[in-house]
Design an enzyme around this catalytic site. Structure first.
Site, mmCIF file in Angstrom:
data_model
loop_
_atom_site.group_PDB
_atom_site.id
_atom_site.type_symbol
_atom_site.label_atom_id
_atom_site.label_comp_id
_atom_site.label_asym_id
_atom_site.label_seq_id
_atom_site.Cartn_x
_atom_site.Cartn_y
_atom_site.Cartn_z
ATOM 1 C CG ASP A 75 -2.241 -0.707 0.932
ATOM 2 O OD1 ASP A 75 -2.601 -0.836 -0.260
ATOM 3 O OD2 ASP A 75 -2.907 -1.158 1.886
ATOM 4 C CB ILE A 152 -8.538 -11.331 17.951
ATOM 5 C CG1 ILE A 152 -9.849 -12.018 18.310
ATOM 6 C CG2 ILE A 152 -7.600 -11.297 19.154
ATOM 7 C CD1 ILE A 152 -9.710 -13.452 18.741
ATOM 8 C CB THR A 192 -27.772 -0.973 4.404
ATOM 9 O OG1 THR A 192 -28.985 -1.332 5.074
ATOM 10 C CG2 THR A 192 -28.085 -0.213 3.135
ATOM 11 N N GLY A 358 13.812 -11.262 -7.837
ATOM 12 C CA GLY A 358 13.382 -12.477 -7.142
ATOM 13 C C GLY A 358 14.472 -13.087 -6.287
ATOM 14 C CB CYS A 385 17.009 -6.777 -8.555
ATOM 15 S SG CYS A 385 17.903 -6.947 -7.007
ATOM 16 C CD GLN A 389 21.692 -10.750 -8.528
ATOM 17 O OE1 GLN A 389 21.200 -11.837 -8.257
ATOM 18 N NE2 GLN A 389 21.937 -9.819 -7.598
ATOM 19 C CG HIS A 511 14.152 -3.209 -6.872
ATOM 20 N ND1 HIS A 511 13.379 -4.289 -7.231
ATOM 21 C CD2 HIS A 511 15.187 -3.705 -6.156
ATOM 22 C CE1 HIS A 511 13.926 -5.392 -6.729
ATOM 23 N NE2 HIS A 511 15.022 -5.064 -6.076
ATOM 24 C CD GLU A 513 10.907 -2.566 -9.224
ATOM 25 O OE1 GLU A 513 11.832 -2.066 -9.908
ATOM 26 O OE2 GLU A 513 11.047 -3.608 -8.551
HETATM 27 N N1 GLN Z 1 18.286 -12.654 -4.973
HETATM 28 C C1 GLN Z 1 19.094 -11.602 -5.495
HETATM 29 C C2 GLN Z 1 19.959 -10.941 -4.425
HETATM 30 O O1 GLN Z 1 19.692 -11.061 -3.265
HETATM 31 C C3 GLN Z 1 18.250 -10.571 -6.199
HETATM 32 C C4 GLN Z 1 17.314 -9.835 -5.293
HETATM 33 C C5 GLN Z 1 16.222 -9.096 -6.016
HETATM 34 O O2 GLN Z 1 15.927 -9.382 -7.187
HETATM 35 N N2 GLN Z 1 15.564 -8.179 -5.348
HETATM 36 O O3 GLN Z 1 20.915 -10.279 -4.749
#
Ligand code: GLN
Length: 535
Positions: A75, A152, A192, A358, A385, A389, A511, A513
């Protein structure tokens, strides 16, 4: 403390979860900001994890990262994208954080002699975390309370709101209750009763809702508004309809039509004279809804069954696409299913590709195949990221001929760890909050695509990783055409890679994004959309 008289808005949810409290909060934030108020939005999450950093995206969607390196609820991404302003550690509080602070204080002896209890110790800490934002001189703080009234685990938060309302005094705080009006198709009616019950449940905790925002699939009639008003002790104009719309970016306009922001300002005794200016927002929506071009971009990831896992990436494409009058259709490709044989079929007709971030080795080989496909077929590719790699591993294996090249994350015994664990990570054992997080500097080299894209050589971008490009191999890579176009000026860590003689083959360790907003689409996503359209 702040000199300003900061006003507090609490947003609670009733009847069911997933009603879109985050979007309603972000929309209200935008409406108030566009009237000139300095607004921030905070999320209180009732779970016991310290933060969502260690949660599987399937559990809780994407983990969003702030400038100051907090791993937060998705969020917060909506708040930043709507408000075009940064959030921080203070904008996301969890039960885990609250208890951690209180227990640490107890161990230090801060409560010596006293029994530590939910009331007052936990509620005091919750109130402190809400009020802490007032020090940053906001006119208005919107606090969204996660979960549903009656849970709760949200009880201490609701109790804290009750106490705060009393302490802050009249006109300094208000409660917006988001609820659902279910539609019974058989009788053709909106009901309602569940909303009446959830408002009553709030009252049992000592809180009277000031405004009801009603999620609904159908228009709410005057009669229904009157009924809700009568049963829930609010004026009829304080019953706001939140009808399903085709895009979340439409929500602020729908709420504005019903004078939602005016209702809120009146409750807080704030001036209503200033008109809100949503010109740019409307312009964005117009462009988004009336594209002149269309591109299809493959998003290669391993959490493909849940779009929330890549929320910020999908939204960044919406912002970038609208800025280019281009509809961006995303083709979600599950990397675990990719094989040499089905590659061309999976990527048939795509204009560009993005390899997602990832963790862990599931779906890695499929991503490597995808990177190879994009490199050889000159398909514009952005690797983020883990994506960068992957591009590194693919190039090492197939161009440099290092057949066993891999990331130390997936193969600890490889002789060619072209991606290695960062030095400062080597002694890290704890999993939570220990990655390289938040904004770090990157310096772009002259005559690179990236410096052209950013129009600036010094940039900062947000990070979340433990592994890095292994610089021992850099010469070899650069001689063969994959070169480091951006590095961290202090540590020399390779932040970006670009391939020569390719229309767009860019990998970034950061990142982008997380920084894309409606008002400021991210240049890298804009460039990828342009490259896709040119293809
Ligand atoms: N797993 C990879 C790292 O830790 C890439 C991390 C990611 O894509 N945010 O460097």
């Amino acid at each position: 403390m702040s000199k300003k008289n900061t006003k507090y808005i609490f947003v609670t949810g009733g009847v069911t979860s997933s009603l879109g409290k985050g979007i309603v909060s972000a929309s209200l934030g935008l409406l108030l900001k566009s009237r000139g108020f300095n607004v921030t939005i905070q999320k209180l999450d009732p779970y016991i994890n310290i933060d969502p950093g260690t949660l599987n995206p399937y559990e809780h969607g994407e983990c969003y990262v702030t400038e100051d390196g907090a791993e937060t609820d998705l969020d917060l991404g909506h708040y930043e994208r709507f408000l075009d302003s940064a959030t921080s550690q203070n904008n996301n509080v969890t039960t885990g954080k609250i208890y951690q602070t209180v227990i640490e204080k107890e161990r230090k002896g801060d409560f010596l002699g006293k029994t530590v209890q939910v009331i007052p110790h936990i509620t005091n800490e919750i109130k402190r975390r809400i009020k802490i934002l007032a020090k940053e001189n906001y006119d208005i703080i919107i606090t969204e309370i996660g979960g549903t009234v009656g849970d709760i685990e949200s009880l201490p938060y609701i109790e804290s709101v009750r106490q705060l309302r009393w302490e802050l005094g009249e006109n300094n705080s208000m409660v917006i209750h988001l609820t659902l009006l279910p539609y019974l198709a058989a009788s053709g009616e909106l009901k309602t009763k569940p909303s009446q019950h959830s408002v009553r449940q709030l009252m049992e905790s000592g809180i009277q809702a000031d405004v009801l925002v009603c999620r609904t699939e159908h228009k709410i009639t005057k009669e229904i508004k009157a009924k809700l008003a009568q049963f829930c002790n609010v004026p009829a104009e304080n019953v706001i309809e939140s009808i399903d719309v085709e895009t979340i970016y439409q929500v602020p306009l729908e709420l504005q039509k019903q004078k939602f922001d005016e209702v809120v300002l009146k409750e807080l005794a704030l001036p209503v004279n200033q008109e809100s200016d949503l010109k740019d927002w409307k312009n964005f929506l117009k462009k988004y809804k009336n594209p002149k071009k269309k591109v299809e971009i493959a998003l290669v990831g391993k959490y493909v069954s849940l779009q929330d896992s890549y929320k910020s990436i999908a939204e960044a494409f919406i912002h970038a696409g609208a800025s280019q009058d281009t509809e961006v259709k995303l083709r979600w490709v599950y990397s675990g299913d990719l094989t040499e044989e089905n590659l061309s079929e999976n990527f048939k007709g795509i204009d560009a590709m993005l390899i997602a971030p990832g963790f862990g080795d599931r779906g890695i080989e499929g991503k490597i195949l995808a990177a190879k496909f994009a490199r050889e077929n000159k398909i514009p590719l952005l690797g983020i990221c883990l994506g960068m790699q992957i591009m590194t591993i693919e190039f090492a294996r197939n161009v440099l001929g290092l057949k066993d090249a891999n990331s130390a994350e997936f193969d600890l015994t490889t002789k060619n760890p072209v991606i290695s664990l960062m030095e400062e990570q080597k002694n890290v054992v704890d999993k939570g909050g220990t990655m390289r997080l938040g904004a770090w500097k990157c310096q772009l080299k002259p005559h690179t695509k990236l410096i052209e894209i950013y129009g600036n050589k010094n940039i900062t971008e947000r990070h979340r990783h433990r592994y890095e490009f292994n610089s021992d191999y850099l010469d070899d890579f650069e001689k063969n055409g994959l070169y480091a176009s951006g590095i961290n000026p202090d540590t020399k860590l390779v932040e970006t890679l670009e391939l020569k003689n390719h229309p767009f083959y860019i990998g970034v360790q950061y990142h982008p994004e997380y920084k894309s907003t409606v008002a400021t689409p991210h240049p890298l996503f804009v460039a990828l959309v342009k490259a896709a359209a040119e293809k």
